[in-house]
Design a protein around this motif. Sequence first.
Motif, PDB file in Angstrom:
ATOM      1  N   LEU A 225      38.828 -12.367 -45.249  1.00  0.00           N
ATOM      2  CA  LEU A 225      37.709 -11.662 -45.894  1.00  0.00           C
ATOM      3  C   LEU A 225      36.343 -12.137 -45.417  1.00  0.00           C
ATOM      4  O   LEU A 225      35.373 -11.384 -45.468  1.00  0.00           O
ATOM      5  CB  LEU A 225      37.789 -11.832 -47.411  1.00  0.00           C
ATOM      6  CG  LEU A 225      38.862 -11.031 -48.151  1.00  0.00           C
ATOM      7  CD1 LEU A 225      38.881 -11.426 -49.621  1.00  0.00           C
ATOM      8  CD2 LEU A 225      38.584  -9.542 -48.019  1.00  0.00           C
ATOM      9  N   THR A 229      32.972  -9.671 -44.172  1.00  0.00           N
ATOM     10  CA  THR A 229      31.882  -9.684 -45.153  1.00  0.00           C
ATOM     11  C   THR A 229      30.586 -10.178 -44.520  1.00  0.00           C
ATOM     12  O   THR A 229      29.508  -9.615 -44.749  1.00  0.00           O
ATOM     13  CB  THR A 229      32.251 -10.562 -46.357  1.00  0.00           C
ATOM     14  OG1 THR A 229      33.474 -10.093 -46.932  1.00  0.00           O
ATOM     15  CG2 THR A 229      31.156 -10.524 -47.411  1.00  0.00           C
ATOM     16  N   VAL A 275      40.058  -6.468 -47.394  1.00  0.00           N
ATOM     17  CA  VAL A 275      39.222  -6.498 -46.189  1.00  0.00           C
ATOM     18  C   VAL A 275      38.294  -5.291 -46.144  1.00  0.00           C
ATOM     19  O   VAL A 275      37.151  -5.383 -45.666  1.00  0.00           O
ATOM     20  CB  VAL A 275      40.112  -6.537 -44.927  1.00  0.00           C
ATOM     21  CG1 VAL A 275      39.279  -6.324 -43.670  1.00  0.00           C
ATOM     22  CG2 VAL A 275      40.856  -7.851 -44.852  1.00  0.00           C
TER      23      VAL A 275
END
Length: 455
Positions: A225, A229, A275
């Motif tokens: 993740l 991000t 995700v």
Amino acid sequence: MTEVADPAPPTRRAPDRAGRRADVLWCLLLAVLGMGLATLGVVNGPGLSALDEHTHLDYAWKVAQGELPRAGSELSDLTLEEWSCRGQENIPDALPECAQADDADAADYPAEGENYNYWHPPGYYAVTAVLAELATALPLGLTFTTAARLTGGLWLVAALVGMYAVVRMWRLPRWLSAAAAATMLGVPSLAHASSTVTNDAPAALIGVGALWLLTRVFLQGRLGLVAPTVVALLAASTKLMSTVAVLTVLGLVALSAVGAWRRGDRREVLRRLGVAVVPVVAIGASAVAWSLFQAGRAEPGWSSPITGVNTVPIIGAPFDEWAPTLATVFGLVEDYFLQGTLTSTAVVGWIGILGVLFTAAPFMALVAFDRLRPERWVGWAALVGAAAVPLLVQGNELLGGGYFPHVSSRYGVTLVPLTIAALVLVAHEKGFRVAAAAVAVVGYLAMALSFAGIF
């Protein structure tokens, strides 16, 4: 008698070291080509760009002075002087003369002398301000404007090196990976952004970031993740429209969760949706936060001086009016601006060729690769992104009761690395590697010789 051991067999370190040296040399070559092209644009195209360069220059200058523009704020004295003295070729008679700039008021300039691009996030401008201030402190005689323009070359170099590295992850030869990166140098909108003050300067690097995310997920199977991000937030910090390529890739990651659902792998579904969703939420949160912050600083009753300049009101059914614009971003290079001293018939002719290649690239990738091949996702990303840009742009304008009669392909500039990757992957698969390299060479020569004034 002591027995002497046989020499140790050669290890793989030597080839690895040679490979790393080759990578460094290719990246240095790309850096020289990229910075050279940007410098030619800065030197030979001194006039301010018609694509709102005066507002971006003003934003960066104010950040360097510890300020932030807001709704209703006037352009700085430095910006007004640069605008008058450098000129802007599409409005030659609308600006006070250079000799009168000191005595002129902001209201004497177009759009009432206001910085109507105050609403953009400050990421690009903060980086530009810091780098330009550092450059002007050196004994090079650079003005803030020239230094700020040269920072565009650094964004371009970072994009070129990043593109080379990401394409290498697909196991393409080094020379072909370098050609893929160098193809970006033949795109006028990217060359222009690298030699002017504009928040489009990071667009190529952001597009490379989107390609990297796609490569991580679909080629390497990495579903962390943090990386998506961070890339999403960095893109959103420069320009909200620059998140298009990242959002497209994230949308495809979400779509790929359907396959995991059919296999009954619930954990894989949650990972892929995470995700896709977390970075989108981060983009939305940062956009809302910045919008609220700027809204609280606006002058009461302020209205934009450029309202209706590029849009027209809706009359009748909206679909009938803006539906024909939904294919205008395909090709990605049709709409561009270059100062008259930088463009040439060679550039115009080259764009005709490149537009055909970029339009065909996504479709060729879908045809060339089996549906189980990860390369196919690169084609889908380029195709879906080109279709999504007009929808996003027009959807935003429809909320205000208007629409763009023509959606500029500049809004999709972050899709260029994805499109080039699709083109080069097909060329590698089908044996057109030399032709792919020729595209990079011809494109660079067309741009560089035009920027140098030879054409």
